[in-house]
Design an enzyme around this catalytic site. Structure first.
Site, PDB file in Angstrom:
ATOM      1  N   CYS A  69       0.860  -1.183   0.000  1.00 53.54           N
ATOM      2  CA  CYS A  69       0.000   0.000   0.000  1.00 53.54           C
ATOM      3  C   CYS A  69       0.895   1.233   0.000  1.00 53.54           C
ATOM      4  O   CYS A  69       1.690   1.417   0.928  1.00 53.54           O
ATOM      5  CB  CYS A  69      -0.891  -0.018   1.240  1.00 53.54           C
ATOM      6  SG  CYS A  69      -1.930   1.453   1.447  1.00 53.54           S
ATOM      7  N   CYS A 180      -0.327   3.734  -6.600  1.00 54.22           N
ATOM      8  CA  CYS A 180      -1.236   3.071  -5.651  1.00 54.22           C
ATOM      9  C   CYS A 180      -1.437   1.658  -6.150  1.00 54.22           C
ATOM     10  O   CYS A 180      -1.634   1.446  -7.361  1.00 54.22           O
ATOM     11  CB  CYS A 180      -2.573   3.813  -5.579  1.00 54.22           C
ATOM     12  SG  CYS A 180      -3.847   2.960  -4.593  1.00 54.22           S
TER      13      CYS A 180
END
Length: 262
Positions: A69, A180
């Protein structure tokens, strides 16, 4: 065992490449869907959540932590490395360096969450290469929500992607960095709306290589005859995660539910 976590399903894009490259390594993947998205959370919230998850993964037997992440990496990786000094930790960061090295226009786009783009880690990285190329950052508004809902091809998804790409196209970038882990699942829509000369860059390959290096360095790599085992856990909607994995990853693994405080 590799313990990895993301705010939700995006880190499965990294998981997919990890298990292909390291087929003998067992992996425990935790999707913090009950707290997703991280992008609108404060740094302190993300740090506290990341510490809670790390403690859980360690208790389950993880010997290496992969933060799948970008937002959690930006907010919490320094804290986690200080708190767990003997734990090998791999984080995500936008692949600005290869984009800058390859650009012909001198302009590189970065798609990421607002939290990642506002974080000190991204600012430092962008500043490091700013004299070599113009770094044009753009939040992927709504991208995480599209992936979490499994909406990867609707007209709404196309429109959401188009709105995010417009400023990058106007700026004349020739590379778009995916900052991302949710965003690679939208790569088909991104490529559909990008001119052929614009390259998409996903940092997952570099992350997998770093994971392999740390496993070897710390003598944690699985034995040559090891059989990999995979566990999937969600703090939110296990059914949605299982459906996503069936449709996108063609896997029928069970998804466990975990109630985490906070």
């Amino acid at each position: 065992m590799i313990g990895m976590f993301d705010s939700g399903l995006g880190g499965l894009s990294v998981w997919r490449q990890l298990v292909q490259a390291l087929p003998r390594e067992s992996v425990l993947y935790l999707a913090d869907q009950g707290y997703c998205p991280y992008g609108g959370r404060s740094q302190q919230e993300i740090i506290a959540r990341s510490e809670l998850i790390t403690d859980y993964l360690l208790a389950q037997g993880a010997t290496l932590l992969l933060i799948a992440c970008n937002t959690a990496t930006s907010a919490a990786v320094r804290h986690l490395r200080a708190k767990y000094p003997t734990l090998p930790i791999v984080g995500m960061e936008p692949a600005i360096k290869p984009a800058v090295q390859a650009t012909q226009s001198g302009r590189v786009g970065v798609l990421a969450t607002r939290a990642t783009l506002a974080g000190s880690k991204f600012r430092e990285l962008a500043e490091q290469f700013r004299e070599h190329a113009q770094i044009v950052s753009q939040p992927g508004e709504g991208f995480v929500e599209l992936v979490e809902s499994g909406d990867l091809a609707s007209q709404q998804a196309r429109a959401t992607v188009g709105r995010a790409l417009a400023p990058l196209l106007d700026a004349g970038v020739d590379h778009v960095v995916l900052g991302c882990t949710h965003y690679p699942f939208l790569a088909p829509l991104l490529r559909e709306q990008l001119p052929a000369h614009i390259d998409l860059i996903d940092p997952s390959d570099a992350v997998v290589r770093q994971t392999a290096r740390l496993l070897d360095r710390h003598q944690l790599a699985a034995a040559p005859d090891a059989t990999a085992h995979y566990r999937f856990i969600s703090t939110g909607d296990t059914a949605s995660m299982q459906t996503f994995m069936q449709q996108i990853l063609q896997r029928d693994d069970a998804v466990e539910y975990l109630a985490l405080p906070g």
